[in-house]
Motif scaffolding. Structure first.
Motif, short mmCIF file in Angstrom:
data_model
loop_
_atom_site.label_atom_id
_atom_site.label_comp_id
_atom_site.label_asym_id
_atom_site.label_seq_id
_atom_site.Cartn_x
_atom_site.Cartn_y
_atom_site.Cartn_z
N SER A 214 3.82 -22.67 -31.18
CA SER A 214 3.62 -23.75 -30.19
C SER A 214 2.56 -23.33 -29.17
CB SER A 214 4.93 -24.04 -29.46
OG SER A 214 5.92 -24.45 -30.36
N GLY A 215 2.64 -22.08 -28.72
CA GLY A 215 1.66 -21.57 -27.76
C GLY A 215 0.25 -21.57 -28.33
N ILE A 216 0.13 -21.15 -29.60
CA ILE A 216 -1.19 -21.10 -30.25
C ILE A 216 -1.80 -22.49 -30.33
CG2 ILE A 216 -2.33 -20.68 -32.48
CD1 ILE A 216 -0.31 -18.30 -32.83
N LEU A 217 -0.99 -23.50 -30.70
CA LEU A 217 -1.51 -24.88 -30.83
C LEU A 217 -1.87 -25.47 -29.47
CD1 LEU A 217 0.78 -26.38 -33.63
CD2 LEU A 217 -1.52 -25.48 -33.84
N HIS A 218 -1.07 -25.19 -28.43
CA HIS A 218 -1.41 -25.69 -27.09
C HIS A 218 -2.67 -25.02 -26.56
CE1 HIS A 218 2.60 -27.58 -26.88
NE2 HIS A 218 2.03 -28.36 -25.99
N ALA A 219 -2.83 -23.73 -26.84
CA ALA A 219 -4.04 -23.02 -26.40
C ALA A 219 -5.27 -23.61 -27.09
CB ALA A 219 -3.93 -21.54 -26.72
N GLU A 220 -5.11 -24.01 -28.35
CA GLU A 220 -6.22 -24.61 -29.10
C GLU A 220 -6.66 -25.92 -28.46
OE1 GLU A 220 -9.06 -24.27 -32.01
OE2 GLU A 220 -7.51 -22.82 -31.49
N GLU A 221 -5.72 -26.61 -27.82
CA GLU A 221 -6.03 -27.88 -27.15
C GLU A 221 -6.44 -27.67 -25.68
OE1 GLU A 221 -2.31 -29.93 -27.93
OE2 GLU A 221 -3.32 -31.13 -29.46
N LYS A 222 -6.65 -26.41 -25.31
CA LYS A 222 -7.07 -26.01 -23.95
C LYS A 222 -6.00 -26.24 -22.89
CE LYS A 222 -11.30 -25.44 -25.66
NZ LYS A 222 -11.63 -24.14 -26.20
N ASP A 223 -4.75 -26.44 -23.34
CA ASP A 223 -3.64 -26.58 -22.39
C ASP A 223 -3.04 -25.19 -22.20
OD1 ASP A 223 -1.50 -27.27 -20.86
OD2 ASP A 223 -0.53 -28.59 -22.34
N TYR A 224 -3.76 -24.36 -21.43
CA TYR A 224 -3.39 -22.94 -21.34
C TYR A 224 -2.12 -22.69 -20.54
CZ TYR A 224 -7.97 -22.09 -23.36
OH TYR A 224 -9.05 -22.09 -24.21
N LYS A 225 -1.80 -23.57 -19.58
CA LYS A 225 -0.59 -23.36 -18.77
C LYS A 225 0.66 -23.54 -19.62
CE LYS A 225 -2.46 -24.24 -14.19
NZ LYS A 225 -2.39 -25.06 -12.97
N THR A 226 0.67 -24.61 -20.44
CA THR A 226 1.82 -24.83 -21.34
C THR A 226 1.87 -23.72 -22.39
OG1 THR A 226 1.47 -27.21 -21.05
CG2 THR A 226 2.94 -26.54 -22.83
N ALA A 227 0.71 -23.34 -22.90
CA ALA A 227 0.64 -22.26 -23.91
C ALA A 227 1.23 -20.98 -23.34
CB ALA A 227 -0.81 -22.04 -24.34
N TYR A 228 0.90 -20.69 -22.07
CA TYR A 228 1.42 -19.47 -21.42
C TYR A 228 2.94 -19.46 -21.42
CZ TYR A 228 2.35 -15.89 -17.91
OH TYR A 228 2.82 -14.77 -17.26
N ILE A 317 -7.44 -15.80 -33.22
CA ILE A 317 -7.01 -16.64 -32.08
C ILE A 317 -7.75 -16.21 -30.81
CG2 ILE A 317 -5.03 -17.26 -30.64
CD1 ILE A 317 -3.42 -16.74 -33.39
N VAL A 318 -7.75 -14.92 -30.53
CA VAL A 318 -8.44 -14.40 -29.34
C VAL A 318 -9.94 -14.63 -29.46
CG1 VAL A 318 -8.98 -12.30 -28.03
CG2 VAL A 318 -6.67 -12.67 -28.86
N HIS A 319 -10.48 -14.37 -30.63
CA HIS A 319 -11.94 -14.49 -30.85
C HIS A 319 -12.43 -15.91 -30.55
CE1 HIS A 319 -15.91 -13.95 -32.51
NE2 HIS A 319 -15.70 -14.90 -33.40
N ARG A 320 -11.66 -16.92 -31.01
CA ARG A 320 -12.07 -18.31 -30.81
C ARG A 320 -12.16 -18.65 -29.33
NH1 ARG A 320 -8.29 -20.47 -33.80
NH2 ARG A 320 -9.40 -20.04 -35.70
N HIS A 321 -11.17 -18.22 -28.56
CA HIS A 321 -11.14 -18.55 -27.12
C HIS A 321 -12.16 -17.72 -26.34
CE1 HIS A 321 -7.80 -21.26 -27.55
NE2 HIS A 321 -7.14 -20.34 -28.24
N LEU A 322 -12.35 -16.47 -26.74
CA LEU A 322 -13.31 -15.63 -26.03
C LEU A 322 -14.75 -16.09 -26.28
CD1 LEU A 322 -11.95 -11.98 -26.21
CD2 LEU A 322 -11.68 -13.67 -24.42
N SER A 323 -15.00 -16.68 -27.45
CA SER A 323 -16.34 -17.23 -27.72
C SER A 323 -16.65 -18.34 -26.73
CB SER A 323 -16.41 -17.80 -29.14
OG SER A 323 -16.20 -16.79 -30.08
N SER A 324 -15.65 -19.20 -26.49
CA SER A 324 -15.80 -20.29 -25.52
C SER A 324 -15.98 -19.72 -24.10
CB SER A 324 -14.56 -21.18 -25.59
OG SER A 324 -14.34 -21.88 -24.42
#
Length: 422
Positions: A214-228, A317-324
């Motif tokens: 669930s956290g991974i999918l929310h992070a993918e949608e840039k909803d980092y607070k819910t992902a956390y 997962i980390v690589h995708r977000h760090l690229s952004s």
């Protein structure tokens, strides 16, 4: 005493445990399993011998022998209940999984067991081995074969209403669709897993896996607070179980903090009581990224990526977000550097930002196309020409507003006159 004289007794098991070398113990255990006695006590001792033998073969990294063991045990499986057969088969498959570099052997073993269970009509065991096979195929990046296998399995398990297995399969399907970058289907599968999980008791490890996904999918949608919050729930579950996935949950928690510009909190989380248990390369990598982000330093960021390549670049997962994050940081730095200039050499900007000229030129052209600033690249002279932001004249919006208001007045007068004439 010759190892061929060992029978299925507790004394034989004890002698195997006391053997001086692993190979001697393995030999004794094979003899116990091969002994012809089939009384209930003998069968119980043989089950114990199989468990001990699996552990020894795993410790000796003899994966091929473990595979042959399952083939050798097939006549024995007809003498014991199906539930015990399932337990033994899954135990041996788990033992093979703990031996490094055996993914191809595991896939082959699972396919053999699926064929055997289908022939023996052992549906319960077949479904679980097929789920395991789908997970192995996904890890091996054989996505289409895994998806085909899961599609048929999901329909069959839904018909039988086996909720616990359904949670496993839906969760696996979600991970598979996420790997294929199909987010809507990944979310739908995860919702199905949650729905099935709500109807039964789910083991804490399984609940932690659901929260992690669930956290991974929310992070993918840039909803980092819910992902956390989901990563935190997963971390608590895995931490209580001393599951190795706890460190990854903690790592993704730190990633979320960095992505919402709260990099200062990273050091506090790492130095907390729970964080100190997992200090190591994974957390050091995130701390280095947090420091680079806090200092807005691209050089430190690139150093972190280089020094912790395995922890950052090789984690998808980390690589995708760090690229952004890297792109955002680069844009902010470039905007800050070009702000004082109306015309500047690209080489000078590259020198200031300590990056290759072609990299800087490519990024500047992208920013111009994205309208991050007004300007053009003079490639002949190797210069960037920055235009002043055109100031919008306030008279035009005011005029449009006046005309709009006059239109409303005329409409109102027309309605009134129509009423009077009627």
């Amino acid at each position: 005493m010759s190892s061929s004289h060992f029978t299925a007794t507790t004394d034989s098991i004890a002698q195997a445990l006391e053997a001086k070398t692993p190979s001697e113990a393995i030999s004794i255990l094979y003899c116990i399993i091969d002994s012809p006695s089939s009384s209930s006590e003998a069968l119980r001792i043989k089950e114990q011998a199989i468990t001990n033998l699996s552990d020894l073969l795993r410790q000796e990294n003899r994966a091929e022998d473990l595979r042959n063991l399952l083939t050798q045990l097939r006549p024995f499986f007809s003498l014991i209940p199906k539930a015990k057969t399932a337990k033994i088969v899954r135990g041996v498959i788990d033992a093979v999984a703990k031996i490094p570099d055996t993914s191809d052997l595991q896939i082959s073993l699972c396919k053999d067991m699926v064929a055997w269970t289908r022939a023996e009509k052992r549906t319960f065991l077949r479904q679980r081995v097929e789920a395991r096979l789908a997970a192995l195929l996904m890890e091996n990046k054989e996505y289409s074969e895994a998806l085909t296998l899961l599609s048929g399995l999901i329909k069959e398990v839904r018909r039988l209403d086996d909720k616990l297995l359904l949670v496993d399969i839906d969760l696996l399907e979600s991970k598979l669709h996420f790997s294929l970058r199909n987010l809507p289907k990944a979310k739908a599968a995860l919702t199905a897993a949650r729905t099935a999980a709500n109807a039964i008791y789910v083991p804490p490890a399984q609940q932690g896996t659901i929260d992690l996904q669930s956290g991974i999918l929310h992070a993918e949608e840039k909803d980092y607070k819910t992902a956390y919050s989901y990563f935190f729930e997963a971390f608590e579950a895995f931490n209580a179980l001393e599951d190795p996935r706890a460190v990854f949950s903690l790592k993704y928690m730190l990633l979320c903090k960095i992505m919402v510009n709260q990099a200062d909190d990273v050091a506090g989380i790492i130095s907390s009581k729970a964080g100190l248990q997992y200090v190591g390369p994974e957390l050091d990598a995130m701390k280095a990224v947090a420091d680079a982000h806090a200092k807005r330093s691209l050089k430190l960021f690139e150093t972190a990526l280089r020094d912790f390549r395995a922890q950052l670049e090789e984690d998808p997962i980390v690589h995708r977000h760090l690229s952004s994050l890297y792109d955002t940081l680069l844009e902010q730095n470039l905007c800050r550097l070009i702000e004082p200039f109306s015309k500047v050499e690209i080489a000078h900007i590259a020198e200031l930002i300590e990056l290759p000229v072609d990299h800087v030129e490519k990024k500047l052209s992208q920013m111009i196309l994205d309208k991050k600033f007004a300007g053009t690249l003079d490639q002949g002279a190797g210069c960037l020409i920055i235009f002043e932001d055109p100031k919008t004249d306030a008279i035009y919006p005011a005029t449009l507003e006046t005309i709009s208001n006059i239109g409303k007045v005329v409409d109102s007068l027309y309605v009134r006159s129509a009423k009077i004439m009627a």
